[in-house]
Design a protein around this motif. Structure first.
Motif, PDB file in Angstrom:
ATOM      1  N   ASP A 100       0.845  -1.122   0.248  1.00  0.00           N
ATOM      2  CA  ASP A 100       0.012   0.125  -0.032  1.00  0.00           C
ATOM      3  C   ASP A 100       0.825   1.250   0.014  1.00  0.00           C
ATOM      4  O   ASP A 100       1.251   1.685   1.037  1.00  0.00           O
ATOM      5  N   HIS A 102      -0.020   4.258  -0.474  1.00  0.00           N
ATOM      6  CA  HIS A 102      -0.512   5.429   0.222  1.00  0.00           C
ATOM      7  C   HIS A 102      -0.226   5.385   1.729  1.00  0.00           C
ATOM      8  O   HIS A 102       0.368   6.240   2.164  1.00  0.00           O
ATOM      9  N   GLN A 103      -0.222   4.034   2.347  1.00  0.00           N
ATOM     10  CA  GLN A 103       0.273   3.765   3.701  1.00  0.00           C
ATOM     11  C   GLN A 103       1.487   4.070   3.746  1.00  0.00           C
ATOM     12  O   GLN A 103       2.188   4.759   4.924  1.00  0.00           O
ATOM     13  N   SER A 106       2.201   7.718   3.991  1.00  0.00           N
ATOM     14  CA  SER A 106       1.730   8.260   5.225  1.00  0.00           C
ATOM     15  C   SER A 106       2.544   7.890   6.382  1.00  0.00           C
ATOM     16  O   SER A 106       2.826   8.619   7.216  1.00  0.00           O
ATOM     17  N   GLY A 175      -5.497   8.040   8.989  1.00  0.00           N
ATOM     18  CA  GLY A 175      -6.229   7.711   7.758  1.00  0.00           C
ATOM     19  C   GLY A 175      -6.969   8.711   7.529  1.00  0.00           C
ATOM     20  O   GLY A 175      -7.672   8.973   6.322  1.00  0.00           O
ATOM     21  N   PHE A 178      -7.428  10.472   3.951  1.00  0.00           N
ATOM     22  CA  PHE A 178      -7.995   9.618   2.873  1.00  0.00           C
ATOM     23  C   PHE A 178      -9.519  10.234   2.703  1.00  0.00           C
ATOM     24  O   PHE A 178      -9.928  10.131   1.429  1.00  0.00           O
ATOM     25  N   ASP A 179     -10.047  10.773   3.658  1.00  0.00           N
ATOM     26  CA  ASP A 179     -11.446  11.381   3.611  1.00  0.00           C
ATOM     27  C   ASP A 179     -11.228  12.811   2.810  1.00  0.00           C
ATOM     28  O   ASP A 179     -12.313  12.960   2.201  1.00  0.00           O
ATOM     29  N   PRO A 182      -9.368  11.117  -1.492  1.00  0.00           N
ATOM     30  CA  PRO A 182      -9.247   9.951  -1.475  1.00  0.00           C
ATOM     31  C   PRO A 182      -8.355   9.225  -2.174  1.00  0.00           C
ATOM     32  O   PRO A 182      -7.872   9.688  -3.165  1.00  0.00           O
ATOM     33  N   LYS A 183      -7.985   7.929  -1.783  1.00  0.00           N
ATOM     34  CA  LYS A 183      -6.951   6.982  -2.686  1.00  0.00           C
ATOM     35  C   LYS A 183      -7.951   6.590  -4.045  1.00  0.00           C
ATOM     36  O   LYS A 183      -9.013   6.234  -3.894  1.00  0.00           O
ATOM     37  N   GLU A 184      -7.063   6.571  -5.114  1.00  0.00           N
ATOM     38  CA  GLU A 184      -7.898   6.103  -6.309  1.00  0.00           C
ATOM     39  C   GLU A 184      -7.788   4.614  -6.103  1.00  0.00           C
ATOM     40  O   GLU A 184      -6.949   3.681  -5.659  1.00  0.00           O
ATOM     41  N   THR A 185      -8.829   3.792  -6.687  1.00  0.00           N
ATOM     42  CA  THR A 185      -9.326   2.508  -6.494  1.00  0.00           C
ATOM     43  C   THR A 185      -9.361   2.005  -7.715  1.00  0.00           C
ATOM     44  O   THR A 185      -9.540   2.430  -8.744  1.00  0.00           O
TER      45      THR A 185
END
Length: 185
Positions: A100, A102-103, A106, A175, A178-179, A182-185
């Motif tokens: 991940d 993103h994580q 972070s 986290g 990410f609100d 947002p992460k792309e999914t």
């Protein structure tokens, strides 16, 4: 990288070339953040590996000493970019990438920023205490009092910034960032 088994030599070469480009890019990107190029490459190799790996496997794949691999793995563990995992039937430590990104971002910045903020807040608090003592000792000197008051206000503004930065760090850690983004999914 045993996932290339069964491919033709031409296919293996093409896949390897594409992966090497990404691995080099990862290494260069991580170098921008203060992580050595070799540790960035280590993460890249682990990212493309099909499952957990030992230090011996990493050392062989990357052509680096086991000591260098150990240092790199320890750095990546500290940054929460890889995990130590259990493997049935092996006594050797196994390591697996946390995929991940993103994580990883972070966690990396939270760790670095929190350390910097704590050091800076301590320095600011110490300076405020010194200013308070000087204001008390030299309260009858209007020029010095004015200068100290100005410095105090500047330091208090800096403290407000660092308190805001702590909230940003917390948003990364819990986290909530990410609100907002947002992460792309």
């Amino acid at each position: 990288m045993n996932d290339l088994a069964g491919l033709s030599p031409e296919q293996t070469e093409k896949v390897s070339k594409a992966r090497e480009r990404v691995i080099d890019s990862i290494g260069k990107n991580m170098d921008l953040y203060g992580i050595t190029l070799s540790i960035g490459h280590l993460y890249g190799y682990m990212y493309f590996n099909d499952g957990p790996v030992t230090l011996d496997e990493l050392s062989k794949t990357m052509g680096m000493s086991k000591t260098s691999m150990s240092t790199g793995v320890r750095t990546l563990l500290d940054l929460k970019m890889i995990d130590k995992v259990w493997g049935k039937g092996t006594r050797k430590d196994l390591f697996e990438v946390v995929p991940d990104w993103h994580q990883n971002f972070s966690d990396y910045f939270s760790i670095k920023w929190r350390k910097a903020v704590e050091g800076n807040m301590n320095a600011l608090a110490k300076s405020l205490a010194e200013i308070a003592a000087m204001k008390s000792d030299y309260h009858d000197d209007p020029l010095l009092t004015k200068l100290l008051q100005s410095d105090q206000e500047k330091i208090e503004d800096a403290i407000k910034y660092y308190r805001w930065l702590l909230k940003l760090i917390e948003a990364f850690e819990n986290g909530k960032i990410f609100d907002l983004i947002p992460k792309e999914t």
